[in-house]
Each structure stands twice: as C-alpha cells, then as structure tokens.
Design a protein around this motif. Structure first.
Motif: not given
Ligand SMILES: NC(=O)c1ccc[n+]([C@@H]2O[C@H](COP(=O)([O-])OP(=O)(O)OC[C@H]3O[C@@H](n4cnc5c(N)ncnc54)[C@H](O)[C@@H]3O)[C@@H](O)[C@H]2O)c1
Length: 326
Positions: A222-239, A284-295
């Motif tokens: 769950v901590d990794d999920h929280c960090r992902a949501v934080d990254a999307i809020l701070e650096k994600g592209t709307v839409g 099974a999830i491919n999370a490459e967009k989050l990994e490469t796009g938002l680090g």
C-alpha cells in the motif's frame, strides 16, 4: 494547498492520509468518509490532533453536504478513494456499489466543476480489465487494454472511469485515473484475503481458499500505491490513465501458505471452498507508463512486505476485533 481525500477511513485512504500528512506537513488535508462498515475512524483518530487535518463524516452521494464542504474548504485537489470495494458484497447486493462508485463520483466531480475546476484524481482498479488466462504469462494489462469487467464491483469502477474521462473531455475538468493491482498492508478490513487469513490462522481456524487457490493476483504494498498517487498528483498529465502494479504475481494458495509459515501455523488449516461466481483467474499489470513517465517504481519486496504485514495484524490485536462484528 488544501487536498480533499475521500474514503480516508478505509484501508488505502488511511495509509494515504498518514503518508501525505507526513510528507507535506504544510498542506491542509480534509478527509470525507461516510464510515460504512469498512470505514474505521479509530484508524485515523490520531490525525485529528493535527491543526491542518479536518474530518467530515459525510456520504459522497449527499450533494448538498459535499457542496457545502467544498465551499467551506476551497480544495485545490481531490483524491477519491471512497468506494464500496468488496467483490463478494457486490455479488450479494450490487445497488449500493452503483450509487457510491458511480453517482458518488459524479457528485464529487460536479463539486470540482462548481468550485474552480478543481484537480480530480480517481482511484480505480485493475479489475476493470477483467482477467487473463493462467497459461499465457506474456499477457499483461496496459492502459489501452479493453474494459471487460467480471463483477458488479468492477463494472461500477469501470463506469466511474468512463465518467471521469468524459468530464475531462466534455467540461475540461483536470482529471487523472490510476488503476492499481491488489494492495496489502496495515489497516485492511478483515474480509480481504491477507488480514482474513492472518486473523483466522492466529485463532487456529480453518483457512477457506476459493476453488483450487491457483488464481493469481499482482500484489503491491500500500505504501508503494500511495507514492504512485502522489507522483500522479504532482507530475501526472491531466486526461491520462496510469496503471499501478507491483510486478509481483503470486497464486492465492501461495499467499496463504506464506501466512501460515510466518505465523508458524500448519498448512493443514487450509480448506478449499466453492469458487466465487465469475472469479477472475489472473491479473497482471504493465506499469511502464508510470515508471518511465513519472519515475515511480515499487520499493517493497513482497516477501518482506507480507511478513511485516502479517506481523502487524498479529501485533495489533486491539485494531481488528471491533471490525469483525460488522
Ligand atoms: N484494496 C485493493 O487492493 C484495491 C486495489 C485497487 C484499487 N482499489 C480501490 O481503492 C479504493 C480504496 O479501496 P480500499 O481497499 O481502501 O477500500 P475500503 O473498503 O477499505 O475503504 C473504502 C472507504 O470508503 C468509505 N465509503 C464507502 N462508501 C462511501 C460513501 N458513499 N461516501 C463516503 N465514503 C464512503 C468507507 O467508509 C471506507 O472508509 C477503492 O476505490 C478501490 O476500488 C483497491
């Protein structure tokens, strides 16, 4: 900066509140939660001592109350964790899932539109993609995989995702959506696999596993999920939609065997019960967009995280007993 976090008394929302208030002590955090059977105020009670934290016991579907909160709090961003979240309950009684998970989201987004085009993030699930076969390990879900839901729960979440993206296209609401795989960690309601099996094993009760136990889930701490949501809020592209996953596929039966091993309990406690209707085989999830796009990358190793989680439930016998009667 003021952020509204809905569903903050539930499993992931409460972990997010602790993560967020710790990382951004200067920001105001407003939690809205109806406190359904799955919401536990005691989990977040320590936060109410902080000056920059506010709690409202409110239903997302109560339009007047939600609008009043927005008017009073003037949020800059909203993260929506609130949902009916248990697949088995959605099979028993779908209606409340459609109300909260779709109409509740509409209410929140209408408030976002009315009070300054507020940034909105929707917490969704990999279950909107349906399932994958067990014998095709090369297949994984990407953000463009078709929506192919199995349960009333996942159908309600998929409906909400479409509505969120439609509010972006039609009204220009600045939205993002994240679709996460199975979370584990502290504060999870003891109807879900890991806390349920842990608590039953602690009491030497039978451990009921659906079907053959070969269904595969992609686990993320769950901590990794929280960090992902934080990254999307701070650096994600709307839409945009972002998949979130732990690259960690484990069979249910192996999760339960590990719980037995951590607690020193015999595997003979495991019993196989009739399968869930429409039970998804593999996620099974491919999370490459989050990994490469938002680090972002998951940081918690599953065996370490699962051992810590099982020990947390064993070490907090005061946290879960009041929830068992709900
Ligand atoms: N748990 C997982 O593994 C997982 C995986 C992917 C996505 N998700 C999504 O993450 C979100 C949170 O899941 P969770 O496991 O923490 O759920 P949870 O059931 O533990 O918590 C849900 C919270 O929402 C609140 N709530 C429910 N209906 C409400 C309403 N009408 N108004 C206001 N509050 C209401 C509940 O009181 C509770 O506190 C959900 O949107 C779920 O779909 C969960």
């Amino acid at each position: 900066m003021t952020i509204i976090v809905t569903g903050g008394a539930g499993f992931i929302g409460s972990n997010f509140l602790y993560y967020y208030t710790n990382k951004y002590p200067d920001r105001r955090v407003v939690c809205i939660d109806k406190l359904t059977y799955a919401g536990n105020f005691d989990t977040i009670a320590p936060l109410t001592a902080q000056e920059n934290f506010r709690f409202y016991k409110t239903d997302l579907c109560d339009r007047d109350a939600i609008f009043e909160i927005f008017e009073a709090e003037k949020p800059d961003a909203v993260v929506n964790f609130a949902a009916e979240s248990h697949v088995d309950r959605s099979i028993e009684d779908p209606a409340v899932f459609l109300h909260t998970n779709i109409l509740g989201v509409q209410t929140l987004m209408d408030a976002c539109r009315t009070f300054g085009n507020v940034r909105f993030h929707q917490i969704s699930t990999d279950e909107v993609y349906g399932d994958l076969p067990l014998d095709r390990p090369e297949l994984v879900f990407s953000e463009s995989s078709p929506l192919r839901t199995s349960s009333p729960y996942s159908a309600s979440k998929a409906g909400a995702d479409l509505l969120v993206l439609a509010y972006h296209r039609t009204f220009g609401l600045p939205v993002t959506v994240s679709r996460c795989s199975n979370n584990y960690g502290r504060f999870q309601f003891p109807e879900k696999l890991i806390p349920l099996m842990t608590i039953r094993a602690l009491a030497d009760k039978p451990l009921p596993v659906y079907g053959t136990g070969l269904n595969v889930r992609d686990w993320i701490h769950v901590d990794d999920h929280c960090r992902a949501v934080d990254a999307i809020l701070e650096k994600g592209t709307v839409g945009e939609i972002y998949n979130v996953g732990g690259r960690c596929e484990v069979r249910n039966i192996d999760v339960v065997k590990t719980i037995c091993a951590v607690l020193g309990k015999p595997e003979s406690l495991i019993t196989f019960v009739s399968d869930r209707k429409g039970h998804d085989l593999r996620y099974a999830i491919n999370a490459e967009k989050l990994e490469t796009g938002l680090g972002w990358a998951p940081q918690t190793d599953f065996n370490t995280g699962l051992t810590q989680t099982v020990r947390w439930y064993a070490d907090h016998p005061q946290w879960w007993p009041p929830l068992l009667s709900r």
